[in-house]
Motif scaffolding. Structure first.
Motif, PDB file in Angstrom:
ATOM      1  N   ASP A 132     -13.434   1.293  11.187  1.00 19.13           N
ATOM      2  CA  ASP A 132     -12.562   0.559  11.943  1.00 19.13           C
ATOM      3  C   ASP A 132     -11.050   0.510  11.900  1.00 19.13           C
ATOM      4  OD1 ASP A 132     -15.011  -0.029  13.190  1.00 19.13           O
ATOM      5  OD2 ASP A 132     -15.205  -1.763  12.037  1.00 19.13           O
ATOM      6  N   TRP A 133     -10.552   0.877  10.465  1.00 18.06           N
ATOM      7  CA  TRP A 133      -9.167   0.855  10.250  1.00 18.06           C
ATOM      8  C   TRP A 133      -8.555  -0.401  10.466  1.00 18.06           C
ATOM      9  CZ3 TRP A 133      -9.121   5.203   7.429  1.00 18.06           C
ATOM     10  CH2 TRP A 133      -9.770   6.334   7.996  1.00 18.06           C
ATOM     11  N   LYS A 134      -9.229  -1.556  10.207  1.00 20.62           N
ATOM     12  CA  LYS A 134      -8.676  -2.768  10.526  1.00 20.62           C
ATOM     13  C   LYS A 134      -7.573  -3.318   9.607  1.00 20.62           C
ATOM     14  CE  LYS A 134     -12.422  -4.669  13.416  1.00 20.62           C
ATOM     15  NZ  LYS A 134     -13.254  -5.705  13.874  1.00 20.62           N
ATOM     16  N   LEU A 135      -6.451  -4.091  10.010  1.00 17.46           N
ATOM     17  CA  LEU A 135      -5.482  -4.554   9.124  1.00 17.46           C
ATOM     18  C   LEU A 135      -5.861  -5.885   8.533  1.00 17.46           C
ATOM     19  CD1 LEU A 135      -2.491  -4.455   8.295  1.00 17.46           C
ATOM     20  CD2 LEU A 135      -1.799  -5.655  10.207  1.00 17.46           C
ATOM     21  N   ASP A 136      -5.897  -5.770   7.246  1.00 16.27           N
ATOM     22  CA  ASP A 136      -6.305  -7.016   6.553  1.00 16.27           C
ATOM     23  C   ASP A 136      -4.852  -7.861   6.143  1.00 16.27           C
ATOM     24  OD1 ASP A 136      -7.138  -9.071   4.747  1.00 16.27           O
ATOM     25  OD2 ASP A 136      -8.658  -7.847   3.844  1.00 16.27           O
ATOM     26  N   ALA A 137      -4.642  -8.822   6.702  1.00 15.65           N
ATOM     27  CA  ALA A 137      -3.500  -9.546   6.544  1.00 15.65           C
ATOM     28  C   ALA A 137      -3.426 -10.142   5.173  1.00 15.65           C
ATOM     29  CB  ALA A 137      -3.057 -10.798   7.550  1.00 15.65           C
ATOM     30  N   GLU A 138      -4.519 -10.732   4.593  1.00 19.79           N
ATOM     31  CA  GLU A 138      -4.803 -11.324   3.497  1.00 19.79           C
ATOM     32  C   GLU A 138      -4.561 -10.325   2.251  1.00 19.79           C
ATOM     33  OE1 GLU A 138      -8.345 -13.392   2.926  1.00 19.79           O
ATOM     34  OE2 GLU A 138      -7.972 -14.694   4.603  1.00 19.79           O
ATOM     35  N   ALA A 139      -4.958  -8.890   2.574  1.00 21.78           N
ATOM     36  CA  ALA A 139      -4.836  -7.918   1.510  1.00 21.78           C
ATOM     37  C   ALA A 139      -3.267  -7.727   1.428  1.00 21.78           C
ATOM     38  CB  ALA A 139      -5.625  -6.736   1.882  1.00 21.78           C
ATOM     39  N   VAL A 140      -2.509  -7.711   2.629  1.00 22.44           N
ATOM     40  CA  VAL A 140      -1.160  -7.444   2.394  1.00 22.44           C
ATOM     41  C   VAL A 140      -0.420  -8.367   1.785  1.00 22.44           C
ATOM     42  CG1 VAL A 140       0.861  -7.135   3.939  1.00 22.44           C
ATOM     43  CG2 VAL A 140      -1.063  -6.201   4.778  1.00 22.44           C
ATOM     44  N   ALA A 141      -0.984  -9.746   1.893  1.00 24.92           N
ATOM     45  CA  ALA A 141      -0.312 -11.042   1.277  1.00 24.92           C
ATOM     46  C   ALA A 141      -0.442 -10.754  -0.129  1.00 24.92           C
ATOM     47  CB  ALA A 141      -0.831 -12.249   1.849  1.00 24.92           C
ATOM     48  N   ASP A 142      -1.568 -10.299  -0.579  1.00 24.88           N
ATOM     49  CA  ASP A 142      -1.784 -10.575  -2.235  1.00 24.88           C
ATOM     50  C   ASP A 142      -1.008  -9.190  -2.862  1.00 24.88           C
ATOM     51  OD1 ASP A 142      -3.780 -12.434  -1.715  1.00 24.88           O
ATOM     52  OD2 ASP A 142      -5.584 -10.918  -1.626  1.00 24.88           O
ATOM     53  N   ALA A 143      -0.734  -8.130  -1.995  1.00 22.02           N
ATOM     54  CA  ALA A 143      -0.132  -6.977  -2.590  1.00 22.02           C
ATOM     55  C   ALA A 143       1.479  -7.384  -2.777  1.00 22.02           C
ATOM     56  CB  ALA A 143      -0.220  -5.865  -1.815  1.00 22.02           C
ATOM     57  N   MET A 144       1.797  -8.479  -2.396  1.00 22.35           N
ATOM     58  CA  MET A 144       3.266  -8.867  -2.225  1.00 22.35           C
ATOM     59  C   MET A 144       3.705  -9.330  -3.622  1.00 22.35           C
ATOM     60  SD  MET A 144       4.052 -10.123   1.826  1.00 22.35           S
ATOM     61  CE  MET A 144       5.905  -9.977   1.638  1.00 22.35           C
ATOM     62  N   ARG A 145       5.034  -9.266  -3.960  1.00 19.64           N
ATOM     63  CA  ARG A 145       5.443  -9.717  -5.137  1.00 19.64           C
ATOM     64  C   ARG A 145       6.921 -10.384  -4.984  1.00 19.64           C
ATOM     65  NH1 ARG A 145       5.181  -4.117  -8.431  1.00 19.64           N
ATOM     66  NH2 ARG A 145       7.537  -4.001  -8.005  1.00 19.64           N
ATOM     67  N   GLU A 146       7.356 -11.012  -6.145  1.00 23.66           N
ATOM     68  CA  GLU A 146       8.815 -11.685  -5.930  1.00 23.66           C
ATOM     69  C   GLU A 146       9.873 -10.810  -5.496  1.00 23.66           C
ATOM     70  OE1 GLU A 146       9.684 -13.913  -9.714  1.00 23.66           O
ATOM     71  OE2 GLU A 146       8.123 -15.238  -9.513  1.00 23.66           O
ATOM     72  N   ASP A 147       9.749  -9.420  -6.018  1.00 19.43           N
ATOM     73  CA  ASP A 147      10.698  -8.500  -5.501  1.00 19.43           C
ATOM     74  C   ASP A 147      10.544  -7.583  -4.377  1.00 19.43           C
ATOM     75  OD1 ASP A 147       8.655  -7.139  -6.870  1.00 19.43           O
ATOM     76  OD2 ASP A 147      10.094  -5.871  -7.853  1.00 19.43           O
ATOM     77  N   GLY A 290     -20.965  15.962  17.298  1.00 20.08           N
ATOM     78  CA  GLY A 290     -21.799  14.979  16.389  1.00 20.08           C
ATOM     79  C   GLY A 290     -20.543  14.433  15.327  1.00 20.08           C
ATOM     80  N   LEU A 291     -19.353  14.460  15.730  1.00 17.45           N
ATOM     81  CA  LEU A 291     -18.440  13.941  14.888  1.00 17.45           C
ATOM     82  C   LEU A 291     -18.235  12.468  15.171  1.00 17.45           C
ATOM     83  CD1 LEU A 291     -15.997  17.310  15.037  1.00 17.45           C
ATOM     84  CD2 LEU A 291     -17.800  16.654  13.604  1.00 17.45           C
ATOM     85  N   ASP A 292     -17.059  12.212  14.493  1.00 17.53           N
ATOM     86  CA  ASP A 292     -16.799  10.480  14.474  1.00 17.53           C
ATOM     87  C   ASP A 292     -15.397  10.344  14.398  1.00 17.53           C
ATOM     88  OD1 ASP A 292     -17.611   7.761  14.777  1.00 17.53           O
ATOM     89  OD2 ASP A 292     -16.915   7.595  12.591  1.00 17.53           O
ATOM     90  N   TRP A 293     -14.926   9.144  15.398  1.00 16.31           N
ATOM     91  CA  TRP A 293     -13.547   8.839  15.160  1.00 16.31           C
ATOM     92  C   TRP A 293     -13.401   7.317  15.559  1.00 16.31           C
ATOM     93  CZ3 TRP A 293      -9.684  11.186  19.464  1.00 16.31           C
ATOM     94  CH2 TRP A 293     -10.217  10.826  20.716  1.00 16.31           C
ATOM     95  N   HIS A 294     -12.433   6.604  15.235  1.00 13.85           N
ATOM     96  CA  HIS A 294     -11.979   5.493  16.017  1.00 13.85           C
ATOM     97  C   HIS A 294     -11.359   5.634  17.294  1.00 13.85           C
ATOM     98  CE1 HIS A 294     -10.989   1.173  16.154  1.00 13.85           C
ATOM     99  NE2 HIS A 294      -9.876   1.677  16.685  1.00 13.85           N
ATOM    100  N   HIS A 295     -11.953   5.177  18.491  1.00 16.29           N
ATOM    101  CA  HIS A 295     -11.403   5.470  19.707  1.00 16.29           C
ATOM    102  C   HIS A 295      -9.845   4.949  19.657  1.00 16.29           C
ATOM    103  CE1 HIS A 295     -11.922   6.384  23.868  1.00 16.29           C
ATOM    104  NE2 HIS A 295     -11.152   5.484  24.258  1.00 16.29           N
TER     105      HIS A 295
END
Length: 383
Positions: A132-147, A290-295
């Motif tokens: 689904d390639w969904k954006l996880d805002a919490e994961a982005v916030a967790d990756a942030m640092r003071e710098d 018979g392949l797959d992708w996210h529309h």
């Protein structure tokens, strides 16, 4: 300072000039120059070098920003590069975010969006997860640092075609504000969406949008783009621009005024119609094999590699060497089990490219479905 070789560009350099069909390009088919007045007058520099003030004011209105909050650039690539120059590893703080050498980059994405900030400082990647390639805002916030100086998102995403929701983008923006950082969004595919979301530069003081006329407008050869955002960032980027292209090209600015004027509605309608039709054709082709992708939104998608091939690189080399069709192997985006297909090219070329790729899959791979004679490819839509 070290920067990694640009894998996708090196792949193109190896194959695209001699191949028959470019099925890896991520933009819409090019418009003919005859649609525009091509006489800009004297062939001098654009003065002032950040772009015509009235035109910058017109572009700024799209973001709720002033002329001084817009910088015209040589495509989106330069807009992103100058933004990184302005924000990363600088001892002189810029605006509310201050200085910093750390960037959080949502991947997979166009290599320049992580390789350039990595050359200036340090990058933490937040990976989107298939299918689904969904954006996880919490994961982005967790990756942030003071710098952390900047969070980088490409929306709609290249290579997956995922269009992250406005809710998710605003949540990422809020996380950037909370950490006193900027959110830079490369929005070069935004106007290919049927219902484009508000640009990030309209979110508030920490929002920066970059884009160009390359992907949605079919005007790649103009090399005309821009950066919209807070004036301190734009002004610092302009200082860096003095050391790159100095000013936008006068032809590019002249034609851009026309493309963003009365011609714009028709251009975008034509291109969205083409993208819609071609997306359906490729979706049928993907299903048939018979392949797959996210529309996807836009004109590129990230497809699973057919059975019978070790990885995407083997598959894509086989396709180009046997059928003279260029695809983009997914290892260039960090996913060796997928390949990027671009479907914005003229319809006849797309149809022929799909037929040729399917031939390779039939001869070398194994699929879960599909017709014996390949007629489903030509039936993906009326030519």
């Amino acid at each position: 300072m070290h920067i990694d070789p640009f894998g996708l560009e090196r792949w193109f350099a190896e194959y695209e000039h001699e191949a028959d069909i470019m099925l890896a390009e991520s933009g819409i088919r090019s418009l003919d120059a005859s649609r525009f007045d091509l006489d800009p007058g004297k062939l001098g520099y654009v003065i002032p070098t950040n772009g015509d003030p009235e035109f910058r004011a017109d572009v700024g209105e799209r973001y709720g920003r002033s002329a001084d909050e817009v910088l015209f650039t040589c495509g989106t690539q330069e807009a992103n590069f100058l933004t990184f120059c302005a924000l990363l590893g600088d001892d002189d703080p810029v605006g509310p975010a201050g200085s910093g050498s750390h960037a959080v980059v949502v991947t997979p994405t166009y290599q320049a969006l992580h390789a350039v900030p990595d050359a200036f400082g340090e990058v933490t990647r937040v990976e989107l997860e298939s299918p689904d390639w969904k954006l996880d805002a919490e994961a982005v916030a967790d990756a942030m640092r003071e710098d952390t100086a900047v969070v980088v998102v490409n929306n709609p995403n290249n290579p997956t075609g995922q269009y992250h929701s406005e809710e998710a983008m605003r949540a990422v923006y809020d996380a950037a504000v909370e950490h006193d950082a900027y959110l830079l969004c490369d929005e070069v595919y935004r106007l290919l969406a049927e219902d484009p979301q508000p640009p990030v530069a309209s979110f508030g003081a920490h929002g920066i949008s970059t884009t160009s006329l390359t992907k949605a407008y079919g005007l790649a050869g103009l090399r005309f783009g821009w950066l919209a955002g807070p004036e301190p960032v734009v002004d610092r980027a302009w200082q860096w621009k003095d050391y790159t292209t100095i000013s936008p090209g006068i032809f590019g600015q002249h034609v851009a005024k026309q493309a963003l004027g009365r011609r714009e509605k028709r251009i975008l309608e034509e291109n969205r119609d083409l993208a819609r039709d071609h997306r359906k054709r490729v979706a049928d082709w993907v299903d048939d094999l018979g392949l797959d992708w996210h529309h996807p939104v836009g004109v590129n998608g990230f497809v699973t590699v057919p059975d019978g091939f070790a990885d995407a690189e083997e598959f894509c080399r086989t396709v180009v060497e046997e059928e003279s069709v260029v695809l983009a192997p997914g290892h260039l985006f960090g996913f060796p089990d997928r390949f990027r297909i671009g479907f914005g090219l003229p319809t006849e070329e797309l149809q022929e490219g799909l037929v040729r790729v399917r031939k390779v899959v039939r001869e070398h791979g194994a699929t879960d479905g599909g017709t014996a004679d390949g007629n489903a490819i030509d039936g993906g839509g009326d030519a």
